[in-house]
Design a protein around this motif. Structure first.
Motif, PDB file in Angstrom:
ATOM      1  N   ARG A  67      19.780  -4.783 -14.564  1.00  9.26           N
ATOM      2  CA  ARG A  67      20.231  -3.848 -15.602  1.00  9.26           C
ATOM      3  C   ARG A  67      21.552  -3.216 -15.166  1.00  9.26           C
ATOM      4  N   ILE A  68      22.562  -3.341 -16.021  1.00  6.52           N
ATOM      5  CA  ILE A  68      23.896  -2.850 -15.706  1.00  6.52           C
ATOM      6  C   ILE A  68      24.314  -1.866 -16.799  1.00  6.52           C
ATOM      7  N   PRO A  69      24.614  -0.637 -16.438  1.00  5.24           N
ATOM      8  CA  PRO A  69      25.081   0.307 -17.457  1.00  5.24           C
ATOM      9  C   PRO A  69      26.425  -0.129 -18.040  1.00  5.24           C
ATOM     10  N   ASN A  70      26.533  -0.116 -19.338  1.00  4.05           N
ATOM     11  CA  ASN A  70      27.790  -0.359 -20.061  1.00  4.05           C
ATOM     12  C   ASN A  70      28.399  -1.741 -19.857  1.00  4.05           C
ATOM     13  N   SER A  71      27.610  -2.728 -19.463  1.00  2.09           N
ATOM     14  CA  SER A  71      28.146  -4.065 -19.272  1.00  2.09           C
ATOM     15  C   SER A  71      27.029  -5.100 -19.348  1.00  2.09           C
ATOM     16  N   LYS A  72      27.401  -6.307 -19.707  1.00  6.80           N
ATOM     17  CA  LYS A  72      26.440  -7.417 -19.717  1.00  6.80           C
ATOM     18  C   LYS A  72      26.421  -8.146 -18.386  1.00  6.80           C
ATOM     19  N   GLY A  73      27.536  -8.085 -17.649  1.00  9.54           N
ATOM     20  CA  GLY A  73      27.607  -8.823 -16.399  1.00  9.54           C
ATOM     21  C   GLY A  73      28.587  -8.220 -15.425  1.00  9.54           C
ATOM     22  N   ALA A  74      28.401  -8.572 -14.154  1.00 11.96           N
ATOM     23  CA  ALA A  74      29.301  -8.126 -13.093  1.00 11.96           C
ATOM     24  C   ALA A  74      29.214  -9.126 -11.945  1.00 11.96           C
ATOM     25  N   THR A  75      30.278  -9.184 -11.171  1.00 10.16           N
ATOM     26  CA  THR A  75      30.327 -10.057 -10.003  1.00 10.16           C
ATOM     27  C   THR A  75      30.716  -9.231  -8.793  1.00 10.16           C
ATOM     28  N   ILE A  76      30.044  -9.514  -7.703  1.00 10.61           N
ATOM     29  CA  ILE A  76      30.348  -8.831  -6.447  1.00 10.61           C
ATOM     30  C   ILE A  76      30.625  -9.893  -5.389  1.00 10.61           C
ATOM     31  N   GLU A  77      31.655  -9.643  -4.577  1.00  6.48           N
ATOM     32  CA  GLU A  77      32.001 -10.550  -3.479  1.00  6.48           C
ATOM     33  C   GLU A  77      31.921  -9.763  -2.178  1.00  6.48           C
ATOM     34  N   THR A  78      31.282 -10.361  -1.199  1.00  3.62           N
ATOM     35  CA  THR A  78      31.284  -9.804   0.148  1.00  3.62           C
ATOM     36  C   THR A  78      31.260 -10.951   1.143  1.00  3.62           C
ATOM     37  N   ASN A  79      32.204 -10.928   2.061  1.00  2.00           N
ATOM     38  CA  ASN A  79      32.326 -11.979   3.081  1.00  2.00           C
ATOM     39  C   ASN A  79      32.367 -13.383   2.478  1.00  2.00           C
ATOM     40  N   LYS A  80      33.132 -13.526   1.416  1.00  6.52           N
ATOM     41  CA  LYS A  80      33.321 -14.823   0.739  1.00  6.52           C
ATOM     42  C   LYS A  80      32.039 -15.367   0.095  1.00  6.52           C
ATOM     43  N   LYS A  81      31.046 -14.540  -0.089  1.00  2.51           N
ATOM     44  CA  LYS A  81      29.817 -14.889  -0.814  1.00  2.51           C
ATOM     45  C   LYS A  81      29.830 -14.094  -2.114  1.00  2.51           C
ATOM     46  N   TYR A  82      29.386 -14.751  -3.183  1.00  6.35           N
ATOM     47  CA  TYR A  82      29.438 -14.125  -4.491  1.00  6.35           C
ATOM     48  C   TYR A  82      28.038 -13.931  -5.068  1.00  6.35           C
TER      49      TYR A  82
ATOM     50  N   SER B  50      37.554 -18.332  -8.987  1.00  5.64           N
ATOM     51  CA  SER B  50      38.968 -17.962  -8.865  1.00  5.64           C
ATOM     52  C   SER B  50      39.201 -16.966  -7.738  1.00  5.64           C
ATOM     53  N   GLY B  51      38.138 -16.317  -7.280  1.00  4.37           N
ATOM     54  CA  GLY B  51      38.290 -15.276  -6.270  1.00  4.37           C
ATOM     55  C   GLY B  51      38.869 -13.996  -6.831  1.00  4.37           C
ATOM     56  N   ALA B  52      38.895 -13.874  -8.147  1.00  2.00           N
ATOM     57  CA  ALA B  52      39.493 -12.718  -8.822  1.00  2.00           C
ATOM     58  C   ALA B  52      38.483 -11.573  -8.925  1.00  2.00           C
ATOM     59  N   THR B  53      38.328 -10.883  -7.803  1.00  2.00           N
ATOM     60  CA  THR B  53      37.499  -9.680  -7.807  1.00  2.00           C
ATOM     61  C   THR B  53      38.368  -8.518  -7.352  1.00  2.00           C
ATOM     62  N   HIS B  54      37.947  -7.333  -7.659  1.00  2.00           N
ATOM     63  CA  HIS B  54      38.745  -6.150  -7.341  1.00  2.00           C
ATOM     64  C   HIS B  54      37.816  -4.964  -7.095  1.00  2.00           C
ATOM     65  N   LYS B  55      38.361  -3.936  -6.513  1.00  5.85           N
ATOM     66  CA  LYS B  55      37.607  -2.706  -6.304  1.00  5.85           C
ATOM     67  C   LYS B  55      37.485  -1.982  -7.639  1.00  5.85           C
ATOM     68  N   LEU B  56      36.413  -1.242  -7.793  1.00 10.46           N
ATOM     69  CA  LEU B  56      36.224  -0.487  -9.029  1.00 10.46           C
ATOM     70  C   LEU B  56      37.352   0.507  -9.264  1.00 10.46           C
ATOM     71  N   THR B  57      38.017   0.919  -8.209  1.00 13.53           N
ATOM     72  CA  THR B  57      39.095   1.899  -8.319  1.00 13.53           C
ATOM     73  C   THR B  57      40.472   1.245  -8.486  1.00 13.53           C
ATOM     74  N   SER B  58      40.516  -0.054  -8.689  1.00 12.63           N
ATOM     75  CA  SER B  58      41.797  -0.755  -8.837  1.00 12.63           C
ATOM     76  C   SER B  58      42.542  -0.274 -10.071  1.00 12.63           C
ATOM     77  N   LYS B  59      43.850  -0.469 -10.051  1.00 10.63           N
ATOM     78  CA  LYS B  59      44.679  -0.121 -11.200  1.00 10.63           C
ATOM     79  C   LYS B  59      44.339  -1.027 -12.375  1.00 10.63           C
TER      80      LYS B  59
ATOM     81  N   LYS C 175      44.564  -8.498 -14.982  1.00 11.13           N
ATOM     82  CA  LYS C 175      44.980  -9.785 -14.420  1.00 11.13           C
ATOM     83  C   LYS C 175      43.770 -10.558 -13.904  1.00 11.13           C
ATOM     84  N   HIS C 176      42.871  -9.870 -13.238  1.00 10.74           N
ATOM     85  CA  HIS C 176      41.676 -10.527 -12.709  1.00 10.74           C
ATOM     86  C   HIS C 176      40.738 -10.977 -13.818  1.00 10.74           C
ATOM     87  N   GLU C 177      40.630 -10.201 -14.880  1.00  9.65           N
ATOM     88  CA  GLU C 177      39.784 -10.592 -16.009  1.00  9.65           C
ATOM     89  C   GLU C 177      40.349 -11.843 -16.686  1.00  9.65           C
ATOM     90  N   TYR C 178      41.665 -11.883 -16.857  1.00  4.49           N
ATOM     91  CA  TYR C 178      42.305 -13.066 -17.445  1.00  4.49           C
ATOM     92  C   TYR C 178      42.125 -14.278 -16.536  1.00  4.49           C
TER      93      TYR C 178
END
Length: 134
Positions: A22-37, A65-74, A80-83
């Motif tokens: 269950r994710i508030p305000n979203s249908k999906g999310a991706t998390i990367e840590t140590n090159k594992k997704y 694509s490796g296009a992940t970012h911190k929640l606090t990113s600009k 750019k990462h979403e595209y």
């Protein structure tokens, strides 16, 4: 939907973790840590197979694509990462040759191509936009 099964097989082959969460305000999310997704999908918010494909494909695009970012990113970096996630998902899941095959079969409108390919129309429209820009 054959494309959805193929997508889940690719996720398994690439050792991407998939969670029903269950994710508030979203249908999906991706998390990367140590090159594992890990892909997190809130299946309670998914209302059709095409919606599921669209959501999971986008998150898969983040992984390949490796296009992940911190929640606090600009905002511009996030956009750019979403595209980039959409672009990589399209390049991997909807090759230009499939669109050309649909056009050769008489499909002229994006909704016709989507119906022919059994893909979400907005996914096909993004693909057409991406392939036109190449």
């Amino acid at each position: 939907m054959e494309h959805l099964s193929s997508l889940y097989n690719k996720i398994i082959e690439k050792n991407i973790f998939l969670f029903d969460y269950r994710i508030p305000n979203s249908k999906g999310a991706t998390i990367e840590t140590n090159k594992k997704y890990g892909i997190f999908i809130d299946y309670d918010k998914i209302d059709s197979l095409q919606d599921e494909f669209r959501c999971v494909a986008h998150e898969y695009g983040h992984c390949i694509s490796g296009a992940t970012h911190k929640l606090t990113s600009k905002f511009d970096l996030i956009e750019k990462h979403e595209y980039r996630a959409d672009k990589y998902a399209i390049l991997d899941l909807l090759p230009e040759a499939l669109i050309l095959e649909a056009v050769s079969s008489g499909c002229n409108e994006s909704w016709q191509i989507a119906e022919y390919l059994d893909m979400p129309q907005d996914f096909v429209e993004k693909a057409i936009h991406i392939y036109k820009g190449r």
